[in-house]
Scaffold this active site. Structure first.
Site, PDB file in Angstrom:
ATOM      1  N   TRP A 167       0.826  -1.087   0.013  1.00 38.25           N
ATOM      2  CA  TRP A 167       0.045  -0.056   0.142  1.00 38.25           C
ATOM      3  C   TRP A 167       0.837   1.366  -0.022  1.00 38.25           C
ATOM      4  O   TRP A 167       0.505   2.397   0.375  1.00 38.25           O
ATOM      5  CB  TRP A 167      -1.088   0.074   1.080  1.00 38.25           C
ATOM      6  CG  TRP A 167      -1.801  -1.228   1.305  1.00 38.25           C
ATOM      7  CD1 TRP A 167      -2.918  -1.453   0.546  1.00 38.25           C
ATOM      8  CD2 TRP A 167      -1.984  -2.087   2.351  1.00 38.25           C
ATOM      9  NE1 TRP A 167      -3.481  -2.534   0.794  1.00 38.25           N
ATOM     10  CE2 TRP A 167      -2.971  -3.044   2.081  1.00 38.25           C
ATOM     11  CE3 TRP A 167      -1.128  -2.430   3.482  1.00 38.25           C
ATOM     12  CZ2 TRP A 167      -3.220  -4.263   2.694  1.00 38.25           C
ATOM     13  CZ3 TRP A 167      -1.476  -3.549   4.224  1.00 38.25           C
ATOM     14  CH2 TRP A 167      -2.286  -4.210   3.754  1.00 38.25           C
ATOM     15  N   HIS A 168       2.190   1.277  -0.513  1.00 41.68           N
ATOM     16  CA  HIS A 168       2.792   2.304  -0.636  1.00 41.68           C
ATOM     17  C   HIS A 168       3.000   2.992  -2.102  1.00 41.68           C
ATOM     18  O   HIS A 168       3.947   3.392  -2.630  1.00 41.68           O
ATOM     19  CB  HIS A 168       4.328   2.254  -0.079  1.00 41.68           C
ATOM     20  CG  HIS A 168       4.295   1.690   1.249  1.00 41.68           C
ATOM     21  ND1 HIS A 168       5.598   1.100   1.849  1.00 41.68           N
ATOM     22  CD2 HIS A 168       3.313   1.610   2.423  1.00 41.68           C
ATOM     23  CE1 HIS A 168       5.140   0.712   3.236  1.00 41.68           C
ATOM     24  NE2 HIS A 168       3.896   0.978   3.378  1.00 41.68           N
ATOM     25  N   TYR A 169       1.911   2.664  -2.873  1.00 40.03           N
ATOM     26  CA  TYR A 169       1.983   3.304  -4.032  1.00 40.03           C
ATOM     27  C   TYR A 169       2.045   4.895  -4.199  1.00 40.03           C
ATOM     28  O   TYR A 169       1.558   5.624  -3.302  1.00 40.03           O
ATOM     29  CB  TYR A 169       0.648   2.986  -4.939  1.00 40.03           C
ATOM     30  CG  TYR A 169      -0.448   3.424  -4.235  1.00 40.03           C
ATOM     31  CD1 TYR A 169      -1.128   4.318  -4.476  1.00 40.03           C
ATOM     32  CD2 TYR A 169      -1.086   2.161  -3.667  1.00 40.03           C
ATOM     33  CE1 TYR A 169      -2.436   4.663  -3.759  1.00 40.03           C
ATOM     34  CE2 TYR A 169      -2.478   2.507  -2.885  1.00 40.03           C
ATOM     35  CZ  TYR A 169      -3.076   3.706  -3.207  1.00 40.03           C
ATOM     36  OH  TYR A 169      -4.300   4.045  -2.611  1.00 40.03           O
TER      37      TYR A 169
END
Length: 493
Positions: free
Chosen positions: A445-447
């Site tokens: 979830w680090h886009y």
């Protein structure tokens, strides 16, 4: 906090901040000391939802697919993902791990004032960050990483240092989450107007008598579908600040007429500024996980406490005794998550990039996004080395009490090929570490990306080619800072 249904139909402000998330809240809060500020958040409050506030309920909101879910689901390349739709943004739905970014991030982000960087980190940490202690299984993990060569031992620190360390968390000792929304206690209540469930449809621009477009207002809708207009007062320094994240900011720029002309034309959106770089350079740090069955019950460890920061750009973290697959016991191939641990590696960067396209004119719809996971050889090799480091860790003497003695590396890899990490079709055996990485890739979830600094915004985060508009959030990042970007994004805001 007020519902958008209570907002005036027309209002005037010095600053309008779109997005009450990790960067938007610190921005709006600090501006409110001296100016009138409107903060618009499309989601609701994080405070009444125990799935958000309690660590023991971490991740349950990923099952909520309703229009009011704090986590809006999307899938790309067979990898399920989510974007925040709640006040506090990612800090309201993430795993809580808090670690500052590396020095390279400050250079890439064009941040030059070291004292101000330090003060900004501390401003956040006073309110919402807590020290952690590695006990029992987490302590074993720490010793195992050191034995596997992820050295030196850096003890407890917020700083990004090669080696093994314990870092902070936004969950307190009672397991209560503290989000960016908690920073609103710093705000001047007379200077800040905050509306929830306010979905911004577009940013408005003036052209007449100007050499370039100037942002002067926004149109937003409440839950009843009623339209509201908010305008800047017209002072020279008045601005609209876009902080809706790596998916939301490029999407809203395009919906407002700033983006690749072919996409705008396809949806009959009037072109304000042709900007081919909006939506480009999208990246998501690939995550690969190994479930390690144990002969004994592993201390339940929902929150990550220990991280191994390798010299080659892979970060090793873990959860113990926790069902991070959010799946039925039947998927564990005869094992149980209570007797097991998930150890995972995140590749930094990454170099692999994709793009974002809008497919409808509805700001509530997800855009179409690709990340092209592990397509660059360097990213794939980081994953391979990361998996090798995990296997070294679990084969260490320090970890021996938590690993089945008769389980080989191949057994571990084959078992993990059978677990539902993503929706990519693949075989049941691991033929090579390269293929294993590709077949089991998932998200952490680090886009980021889509409004890159130097391409879409300048060094001051002003949108290039228009006036009175900035973008300040994860969409501007060239790389994801540190082991988790939230500390750097809070500081940036």
């Amino acid at each position: 906090m007020h519902e958008a249904t209570e907002a005036p139909i027309v209002s005037l402000f010095d600053y309008i901040v779109i997005g009450g998330g990790t960067t938007g809240i610190p921005i709006a809060t600090t501006l409110s000391a001296n100016y009138s500020v409107l903060l618009l958040e499309r989601g609701g409050s994080p405070y009444k939802d125990s799935n958000i506030t309690n660590a023991s309920n971490f991740g349950l909101y990923f099952f909520d697919t309703s229009p009011n879910s704090p986590a809006q689901q999307f899938t790309t390349e067979g990898v399920p993902n989510a974007r925040a739709r709640v006040l506090g943004g990612g800090t309201s739905i993430n795993g809580g791990f808090y670690s500052r970014g590396e020095k390279q991030f400050n250079i890439e982000a064009k941040l030059r004032d070291e004292d101000l960087i330090q003060e900004s980190y501390e401003w956040t940490e006073k309110v919402m960050v807590f020290e952690q202690v590695a006990r029992n299984w987490q302590s074993t993990l720490r010793a195992s990483l050191l034995e596997a060569g992820v050295t030196p031992d850096n003890g407890f620190t917020y700083d990004h240092l090669v080696g093994t360390k314990v870092s902070g968390t936004i969950f307190d000792e009672n397991g209560t989450r503290h989000t960016a929304a908690d920073l609103l206690q710093y705000a001047n209540p007379k200077g800040l107007s905050l509306f929830l469930h306010a979905t911004v449809n577009k940013i408005l621009f003036k052209h007449k008598g100007r050499s370039r477009p100037r942002a002067y207002g926004v149109v937003f809708k409440d839950t009843l579908g009623k339209k509201h207009m908010a305008y800047l007062k017209g002072r020279r320094k008045d601005e609209i600040i876009l902080s809706t994240g790596a998916l939301g900011s490029p999407q809203l720029l395009m919906l407002s007429g700033i983006g690749p002309k072919d996409q705008l034309d396809a949806l009959n959106i009037k072109v304000v500024l042709e900007q081919p770089f909006v939506g480009q350079g999208m990246a998501d740090n690939p995550l690969n996980v190994l479930f390690i069955p144990s002969p004994v019950v592993v201390e339940r460890s929902i929150l990550v406490k220990v991280v191994g920061i390798t010299s080659f750009g892979s970060y090793i973290e873990a959860n113990g005794g926790t069902n991070i697959l959010f799946a039925n016991l039947s998927v564990y191939q005869g094992y149980t998550y209570e007797k097991g641990a998930f150890i995972y590696e995140k590749a930094n960067g990454p170099l692999s990039k994709g793009e974002l396209k809008i497919v409808t004119r509805n700001p509530s719809d997800n855009p179409l996004v690709t990340f092209n996971y592990l397509t660059e050889p360097e990213d794939l090799q980081k994953c391979v080395k990361g998996i090798e480091t995990i296997l070294k860790t679990v084969n260490s003497e320090a970890y021996s009490n938590y690993k089945l003695a008769n389980m080989t590396d191949q057994d571990i890899l084959d078992l993990n090929m059978k677990l539902p990490y993503n929706m990519i079709a693949h075989g049941n055996t691991s033929t090579s570490l390269e293929q294993h990485c590709k077949d089991t890739v998932r998200t952490i979830w680090h886009y980021h990306g889509g409004c890159h600094i130097g391409k879409v915004v300048d060094d001051e985060y002003k949108v290039i080619g228009v006036d009175s508009l900035r973008v300040i959030d994860g969409s501007t990042l060239l790389n994801s800072p540190g082991t988790n970007p939230q500390a750097s994004l809070l500081m940036l805001g």
